[in-house]
Motif scaffolding. Structure first.
Motif, PDB file in Angstrom:
ATOM      1  N   TRP A 157       0.849  -1.178   0.000  1.00 24.84           N
ATOM      2  CA  TRP A 157       0.000   0.000   0.000  1.00 24.84           C
ATOM      3  C   TRP A 157       0.896   1.243   0.000  1.00 24.84           C
ATOM      4  O   TRP A 157       0.740   2.152   0.814  1.00 24.84           O
ATOM      5  CB  TRP A 157      -0.938  -0.028   1.210  1.00 24.84           C
ATOM      6  N   GLU A 170       0.491   3.593   3.271  1.00 26.87           N
ATOM      7  CA  GLU A 170      -0.788   3.557   3.995  1.00 26.87           C
ATOM      8  C   GLU A 170      -0.789   2.339   4.913  1.00 26.87           C
ATOM      9  O   GLU A 170      -0.515   1.216   4.485  1.00 26.87           O
ATOM     10  CB  GLU A 170      -1.951   3.479   2.991  1.00 26.87           C
ATOM     11  N   ARG A 171      -1.103   2.574   6.173  1.00 22.37           N
ATOM     12  CA  ARG A 171      -1.061   1.516   7.195  1.00 22.37           C
ATOM     13  C   ARG A 171       0.313   0.861   7.257  1.00 22.37           C
ATOM     14  O   ARG A 171       0.429  -0.353   7.489  1.00 22.37           O
ATOM     15  CB  ARG A 171      -2.131   0.453   6.964  1.00 22.37           C
ATOM     16  N   VAL A 212      -3.737   0.308  -3.099  1.00 20.23           N
ATOM     17  CA  VAL A 212      -5.054   0.055  -3.712  1.00 20.23           C
ATOM     18  C   VAL A 212      -5.905   1.320  -3.774  1.00 20.23           C
ATOM     19  O   VAL A 212      -6.820   1.410  -4.596  1.00 20.23           O
ATOM     20  CB  VAL A 212      -5.842  -1.037  -2.953  1.00 20.23           C
ATOM     21  N   ASN A 213      -5.640   2.263  -2.861  1.00 17.86           N
ATOM     22  CA  ASN A 213      -6.249   3.585  -3.015  1.00 17.86           C
ATOM     23  C   ASN A 213      -5.331   4.342  -3.968  1.00 17.86           C
ATOM     24  O   ASN A 213      -4.259   4.785  -3.587  1.00 17.86           O
ATOM     25  CB  ASN A 213      -6.336   4.311  -1.673  1.00 17.86           C
ATOM     26  N   GLU A 296     -14.899   2.685  -0.362  1.00 17.94           N
ATOM     27  CA  GLU A 296     -14.265   3.760   0.411  1.00 17.94           C
ATOM     28  C   GLU A 296     -13.831   4.931  -0.479  1.00 17.94           C
ATOM     29  O   GLU A 296     -12.729   5.449  -0.366  1.00 17.94           O
ATOM     30  CB  GLU A 296     -13.076   3.216   1.207  1.00 17.94           C
ATOM     31  N   ARG A 329     -10.974  -6.646  -5.967  1.00 21.37           N
ATOM     32  CA  ARG A 329     -11.215  -6.826  -4.527  1.00 21.37           C
ATOM     33  C   ARG A 329     -12.711  -6.833  -4.188  1.00 21.37           C
ATOM     34  O   ARG A 329     -13.491  -6.047  -4.741  1.00 21.37           O
ATOM     35  CB  ARG A 329     -10.490  -5.737  -3.732  1.00 21.37           C
ATOM     36  N   PHE A 331     -13.792  -6.139  -1.243  1.00 17.77           N
ATOM     37  CA  PHE A 331     -13.953  -5.270  -0.067  1.00 17.77           C
ATOM     38  C   PHE A 331     -14.826  -4.076  -0.455  1.00 17.77           C
ATOM     39  O   PHE A 331     -14.359  -2.971  -0.676  1.00 17.77           O
ATOM     40  CB  PHE A 331     -12.561  -4.826   0.397  1.00 17.77           C
ATOM     41  N   LYS A 370     -11.212 -10.432   1.494  1.00 20.96           N
ATOM     42  CA  LYS A 370     -10.630 -10.355   2.839  1.00 20.96           C
ATOM     43  C   LYS A 370     -11.100 -11.543   3.678  1.00 20.96           C
ATOM     44  O   LYS A 370     -12.243 -11.974   3.536  1.00 20.96           O
ATOM     45  CB  LYS A 370     -11.011  -9.055   3.536  1.00 20.96           C
ATOM     46  N   ASP A 375     -13.088  -6.317   8.295  1.00 19.39           N
ATOM     47  CA  ASP A 375     -11.877  -5.625   7.865  1.00 19.39           C
ATOM     48  C   ASP A 375     -10.670  -5.986   8.719  1.00 19.39           C
ATOM     49  O   ASP A 375     -10.242  -5.184   9.552  1.00 19.39           O
ATOM     50  CB  ASP A 375     -12.128  -4.105   7.946  1.00 19.39           C
ATOM     51  N   PHE A 376     -10.082  -7.151   8.477  1.00 18.12           N
ATOM     52  CA  PHE A 376      -8.805  -7.502   9.110  1.00 18.12           C
ATOM     53  C   PHE A 376      -8.806  -7.325  10.638  1.00 18.12           C
ATOM     54  O   PHE A 376      -7.794  -6.903  11.219  1.00 18.12           O
ATOM     55  CB  PHE A 376      -7.665  -6.642   8.544  1.00 18.12           C
ATOM     56  N   GLU A 403      -2.136  -3.367  10.981  1.00 15.85           N
ATOM     57  CA  GLU A 403      -3.035  -2.222  11.144  1.00 15.85           C
ATOM     58  C   GLU A 403      -3.882  -2.339  12.409  1.00 15.85           C
ATOM     59  O   GLU A 403      -3.977  -1.394  13.190  1.00 15.85           O
ATOM     60  CB  GLU A 403      -3.947  -2.100   9.918  1.00 15.85           C
ATOM     61  N   TYR A 404      -4.534  -3.470  12.562  1.00  8.76           N
ATOM     62  CA  TYR A 404      -5.431  -3.651  13.713  1.00  8.76           C
ATOM     63  C   TYR A 404      -4.812  -4.516  14.807  1.00  8.76           C
ATOM     64  O   TYR A 404      -5.494  -4.910  15.733  1.00  8.76           O
ATOM     65  CB  TYR A 404      -6.751  -4.265  13.243  1.00  8.76           C
ATOM     66  N   HIS A 547      -6.250   3.737  14.117  1.00 13.23           N
ATOM     67  CA  HIS A 547      -6.541   2.346  14.505  1.00 13.23           C
ATOM     68  C   HIS A 547      -5.534   1.795  15.512  1.00 13.23           C
ATOM     69  O   HIS A 547      -5.226   0.613  15.505  1.00 13.23           O
ATOM     70  CB  HIS A 547      -6.633   1.423  13.271  1.00 13.23           C
TER      71      HIS A 547
HETATM   72  C1  BDP Z   1      -8.723  -0.746   5.677  1.00 11.43           C
HETATM   73  C2  BDP Z   1      -7.675   0.295   5.810  1.00 11.43           C
HETATM   74  C3  BDP Z   1      -7.594   1.210   4.630  1.00 11.43           C
HETATM   75  C4  BDP Z   1      -7.549   0.415   3.356  1.00 11.43           C
HETATM   76  C5  BDP Z   1      -8.692  -0.563   3.305  1.00 11.43           C
HETATM   77  C6  BDP Z   1      -8.618  -1.506   2.126  1.00 11.43           C
HETATM   78  O1  BDP Z   1      -7.943   1.044   6.973  1.00 11.43           O
HETATM   79  O2  BDP Z   1      -6.470   2.028   4.784  1.00 11.43           O
HETATM   80  O3  BDP Z   1      -7.579   1.243   2.260  1.00 11.43           O
HETATM   81  O4  BDP Z   1      -8.672  -1.379   4.437  1.00 11.43           O
HETATM   82  O5  BDP Z   1      -8.330  -2.684   2.337  1.00 11.43           O
HETATM   83  O6  BDP Z   1      -8.465  -1.728   6.640  1.00 11.43           O
HETATM   84  O7  BDP Z   1      -8.839  -1.101   0.996  1.00 11.43           O
END
Ligand code: BDP
Length: 698
Positions: A157, A170-171, A212-213, A296, A329, A331, A370, A375-376, A403-404, A547
């Motif tokens: 990321w 990111e993360r 991915v963003n 998102e 994805r 998600f 996922k 979310d993870f 992340e978590y 987080h």
């Molecule tokens: C979440 C994260 C975010 C990610 C998203 C993802 O907080 O930063 O962009 O997942 O998987 O857990 O796209």
């Protein structure tokens, strides 16, 4: 000439033999074998066999040259490796070779690695290096090894630009990106080269190199940045790793200046086809695209009234002529919902969006799911999407970056979590585990061996950055290692993999190092779970600290839609069919019944599926609220004991590494204490039930 991976094989064995003062001889097809007297221990002979040489002739057993076979056995006997120039069709007990497969044979004092392709040989050599002396010990068992999943991917990321809040990755909890600096792909890719070698050694064969963003700067990698992406691909290629890009669904608009990105629009289709042509003209073995769409805030096909199959197939058709794959994805959920509406449930979203599309995706689309429906989180049930799409190639997505699970400030060895996910018997009446689903292996009960059983793979978000120790917390390296090894063999024992990692990372160390690391790490995921969010309830992390740390109501009244529903009487989300959101009904039997019924729902997932009073008695015999009180307090005691345990290793491991871990353990104790105190107080104030153990509550 077995290509760049073949050249790496030669480099690797040269490196390995040289460390021991041995030498490497490479024999071309048909060239005479050296005679026994001239081959010393620690020498290595690489026999590149021709297809004709090996076909149908008893393969592995036949490979040790007779001259070598006469040598007396010695623990450091020469290793003979044989590669063939394509698929090896062997008889005599050796099955057909898939490209990643190898066979290791110990015969007449010689260790032989046989593979049908350069990649398999590379994996076989890494296997020998991992085993060390053991690979040269007496053993008459032939070991056949091959990965279950065809694609074993890491997603980075990473952004090119540095985000003011998120940083560059990111993360990411390990510094900046290893790929980008100063607004472009790094000039010096030596760190990436070391990473590529590391990934090859653990069996990872695919890497997506951007977030991915997809922001505007990174979107341009697909067009203006291609020469730079090609440099990265050149570095990964020799280690059997293919390069992928995350792309924006809006690329035709953002990069191409079109007025639409509608999948049905011929100009849009032509734009993607031309983009793919350019990519493959620059990088002929490019892997493909990773796509986060309609999620998102990322653009996607919904804007044009199309669904995810339309969107994914658009990109797949552009990649198809070149053999590329789209990792699309799953998600997808509404992150702008009304928290007051109790009928909405984020857990349902991926299934509701994707299950109806089964059979509609082209065969070069892999749906990347996922592992849990939210979310993870530290503990989630396995995503029911993985059981609901038998006619779709599926990949399961894990999160190596913490992340978590404590931001790589906390020791949290995730091997046991991933092992549970991959071996969970989700489908076919609880007989077909997740690893089989994503590998296209039929369930044992299946009598259909001709049907459509498409393979996807295993993917995960990487935890690596430009930090001195690669992963911020030095012990988080074990997660990267375990990810690769479990993606290769999901049946592997995660604690045994940890042991492997310890041996390879601290070679020759005092036995106390191994012992202490096991004390800290074996159950660290369960310890982390015990001081954070209880019984599968999920999200109680602080949004403001990205987080990290506790904030019980941090998301409770927000549009992101993850709720624990704690009130004065009870806690948990009712996801039953009978009275709740109906999520439990997305599972096949027996899981839907297991989760639906309070009597059979496992304790660790209780609050994910049920809203219960604080006095509800768990299978463990404790009430829910007493579990909340006790497990948090006990876990902090465990973490506190790690500080002293680690202190005893002072002088036994590298000083800088020791100091880094010590500093992080101090933070882990502080943070775990904060979790304990906030959660105990919060639930005491909500419930009014005193802690039966008499420990103080603030
Ligand atoms: C979440 C994260 C975010 C990610 C998203 C993802 O907080 O930063 O962009 O997942 O998987 O857990 O796209």
């Amino acid at each position: 000439d077995a290509g760049p991976v073949g050249a790496t094989v030669v480099d690797e064995v040269r490196r390995a033999t040289a460390t021991h003062g041995g030498s490497l001889t490479v024999l071309a097809p048909g060239e005479a074998l050296p005679d026994a007297a001239s081959v010393r221990s620690h020498d290595l002979v690489l026999v590149v066999a021709s297809r004709a040489h090996t076909r149908g002739s008893g393969a592995a057993r036949q490979v040790p040259p007779p001259a070598l076979a006469e040598q007396p056995p010695h623990p450091n006997d020469p290793l003979v490796a044989a590669a063939t120039d394509g698929a090896l069709v062997a008889t005599g007990g050796v099955a057909d070779f898939s490209p990643d497969m190898f066979v290791r044979v110990r015969a007449a004092g010689t260790t032989v690695v046989v593979a049908g392709a350069a990649a398999g040989l590379l994996y076989g050599l890494h296997d020998v290096m991992r085993l060390g002396e053991t690979a040269f010990g007496d053993c008459d068992i032939d070991v056949t090894d091959l990965p279950v999943a065809p694609v074993r991917m890491l997603d980075h990321w990473d952004n090119i630009d540095v985000h003011p809040v998120m940083g560059q990755v990111e993360r990411g909890y390990a510094g900046g990106s290893i790929f980008y600096a100063d607004g472009r792909v790094r000039e010096d890719l030596s760190r990436v080269a070391a990473y590529a070698r590391l990934l090859g050694s653990i069996g990872v064969n695919a890497v997506a190199i951007n977030n991915v963003n997809v922001h505007r700067t990174e979107a341009r990698l697909l067009t203006d940045g291609l020469d730079d992406v090609a440099r990265v691909a050149d570095v990964f290629r020799p280690h059997g790793v293919r390069t992928y890009l995350s792309v924006s669904f809006a690329s035709p608009v953002v990069l191409g200046g079109l007025s639409t990105s509608d999948p049905a629009d011929p100009d849009v289709q032509a734009w993607w086809a031309a983009a793919a042509d350019r990519v493959y003209a620059t990088i002929p073995d490019f892997g493909g695209f990773v796509v986060k769409a309609d999620s998102e805030g990322q653009p996607g096909p919904f804007a044009y009234g199309r669904d995810h199959a339309d969107g994914a197939n658009l990109l797949a058709r552009a990649l198809r002529p070149h053999g590329g794959t789209v990792f699309w994805r799953a998600f997808v959920y509404n992150h702008e919902q009304d928290w007051r509406d109790r009928r909405t449930d984020r857990a349902r979203a991926a299934y509701d969006h994707f299950a109806p599309l089964d059979g509609r995706f082209d065969d070069n689309v892999v749906l990347q799911v996922k592992y849990g429906p939210i979310d993870f989180q530290t503990r989630e049930p396995i995503s029911p999407v993985l059981a609901a799409m038998p006619r779709t190639r599926l990949a399961v997505e894990l999160q190596v970056t913490q992340e978590y699970t404590g931001h790589q400030k906390h020791v949290c060895y995730l091997g046991p979590l991933w092992s549970q996910v991959l071996t969970f018997p989700l489908a076919d009446d609880a007989t077909r585990p997740v690893s089989w689903i994503v590998s296209g292996l039929p369930g044992p009960a299946s009598d259909d061996d001709t049907g459509f059983l498409p393979a996807g793979g295993v993917t995960a978000v990487s935890n690596v950055g430009d930090d001195e120790f690669w992963t911020g917390h030095p012990l988080a390296q074990a997660n990267l290692y375990a990810y690769g090894r479990l993606a290769w063999n999901p049946e592997a024992d995660p604690v045994a993999l940890l042991d492997e990692w310890i041996g390879l990372t601290f070679p020759g160390a005092d036995p106390r190092v191994r012992e202490t690391l096991h004390t800290l790490m074996d159950d660290s995921w369960l310890t982390y779970e015990a001081y954070t969010a209880p019984l599968g309830v999920g999200f109680m992390v602080d949004p403001g600290r990205q987080h990290y740390g506790p904030n019980v109501d941090g998301y409770e009244y927000s549009k992101w839609g993850t709720y624990h529903f704690a009130d004065r009487d009870g806690i948990g989300v009712d996801r039953t069919v009978a009275t709740g959101t109906g999520y439990a009904g997305q599972y096949p039997s027996p899981w839907r019944e297991t989760y639906e019924d309070l009597a059979t729902c496992p304790d660790e997932l209780l609050l994910f599926f049920h809203h219960v009073p604080y006095g509800h008695v768990l299978h463990s015999g404790k009430s829910v609220v007493q579990h909340i009180y006790d497990s948090r307090a006990d876990a902090v005691d465990v973490v506190t004991s790690w500080v002293d345990a680690w202190q005893t290793l002072h002088g036994l491991v590298d000083d800088r590494l020791h100091a880094r871990v010590a500093e992080r353990l101090t933070e882990q104790v502080r943070s775990a204490t904060e979790w304990r105190d906030q959660l105990r107080s919060y639930f005491f104030r909500k419930s009014g039930v005193p802690d039966a153990s008499g420990r103080p509550i603030y």
